[in-house]
Design a protein around this motif. Sequence first.
Motif, mmCIF file in Angstrom:
data_model
loop_
_atom_site.group_PDB
_atom_site.id
_atom_site.type_symbol
_atom_site.label_atom_id
_atom_site.label_comp_id
_atom_site.label_asym_id
_atom_site.label_seq_id
_atom_site.Cartn_x
_atom_site.Cartn_y
_atom_site.Cartn_z
ATOM 1 N N LYS A 155 0.831 -1.204 0.000
ATOM 2 C CA LYS A 155 0.000 0.000 0.000
ATOM 3 C C LYS A 155 0.870 1.261 0.000
ATOM 4 O O LYS A 155 0.444 2.310 -0.440
ATOM 5 C CB LYS A 155 -0.903 0.021 1.239
ATOM 6 N N LEU A 206 -2.540 3.888 8.192
ATOM 7 C CA LEU A 206 -2.420 2.566 7.592
ATOM 8 C C LEU A 206 -2.100 1.582 8.707
ATOM 9 O O LEU A 206 -1.087 1.725 9.404
ATOM 10 C CB LEU A 206 -1.314 2.545 6.534
ATOM 11 N N ILE A 248 -6.726 1.025 5.602
ATOM 12 C CA ILE A 248 -6.575 2.433 5.940
ATOM 13 C C ILE A 248 -7.839 2.859 6.667
ATOM 14 O O ILE A 248 -8.946 2.748 6.139
ATOM 15 C CB ILE A 248 -6.328 3.291 4.691
#
Length: 453
Positions: free
Chosen positions: A209, A402, A435
């Motif tokens: 990510k 995150l 997230i």
Amino acid sequence: MTKRLFITTYGCQMNVYDSERLAEQMRLSGWSLTLKPEEADFIFVNTCSIREKAAQRVIGYLNRLRSYKFKNPSLILGVGGCVAEQEGHELLRRAPWLSLVAGPGRLAEIPSLIETLTAQSPPVVVSGRANNSDNKPLPLFSPRLPLKDDCLEQTKPDRSALTPFLTIMTGCNNYCAYCVVPYLRGPETSRPFFDIIEEAKILLNRGAKEITLLGQNVNSYHYNHNGENLNFVSLLKQIGHLPSLRRLRFTTSHPKDFPSQLVNLFHSLPTLCEHLHLPLQSGSDNILKAMGRGYDRASYTELVDRLRQKQPNLALSTDIIVGFPGETEDDYLQTMETLRQVEFDFIFSFKYSDRPMTKANFMEGKIEEGEKARRLNLLQALQKEITLRKHHGLIGRKIEVLVEGPARNPGQLTSKSRDFKRINFYGPSELIGSIVTLIVTEAWPVSLMGRLS
């Protein structure tokens, strides 16, 4: 039976990346990773030599590994990274139970080298430069293996990590007076532009990510492709717009190589996180000149002002060295004043230590250890005060994070904000990789506590 590899990594994020590349090469050669050194057939220690304390820790660790070699004479013990490059054969004198010493430029040779080693084999030392027995500054060396070689091209790191590192260049051309990196890792060498893009895509396909681009001086990245000069800004734009990438970071930047186009990206590139590590090293112009940094305090703070104008939410971290040779009390106080002026979110601070081959190693005006310790303690106390005040100001705010994995405390998860704040909270493990939004509830100097919004 599959042979097992155990890796210990010291130092910077680039060493972490190098260790991951080696692990992937070894996996393709039939090896598997183990988390237990007593089970390993090959123990590899990837080292850092940027500070004296880091190198001393490595020697202590090698002494602890000695018992594994006595219990298993066929065990291969190897040392890589900057300490291996710096010490070479000297490591064998201090740790004669070693089997392999390999500098960072010889990473790709390790799988083939260990296949030839047995309990009766003499130790092997391979490095990118000649042994420096006189401890004097050496000319720049060219690593025997270029960064782009067939083996490394075929062995992209097999990582499913959420936040992987991606090295875009190695080496450094700056020759700061205190730094041994140019002598051990060589000159700046940029990886091919589209190889980096391809690796970023692979990492994203494996679940990443957030990607952090690595280099000793990432701002200096450049690659010529069919006559077109592709620079660091070009690379950030290409990677920053890749589908599924949520966050992009980079480190480390040199303040003297920071074009306006890069400053503008903190406003115009949505995936670029609101955090920048920008080494200051000293707030004194006299010391910055002696260090060979190529900028002064005014130009540094002017760059900070421009960055904050473009991105008001930008968090800044930095490196500080206290007790550099010739640093007066006034020089030191100017550094303290710069901390108050800039108000960094956090710092990495160190006492100056002599490193072999560097210019500062031969400078006069060395500061006594007790005085260096006093200055460092006061500096860290000031920064703790600044950081804690900033963190307390976040209580009650909603922050996007995150979720990276379990925290140390049972039942808690740990997460990271876009501006590099570490926030722990209670939540289900199913949130790892997501997230989410947290509300900050408590603040400490190094982390925050939050709850799900």
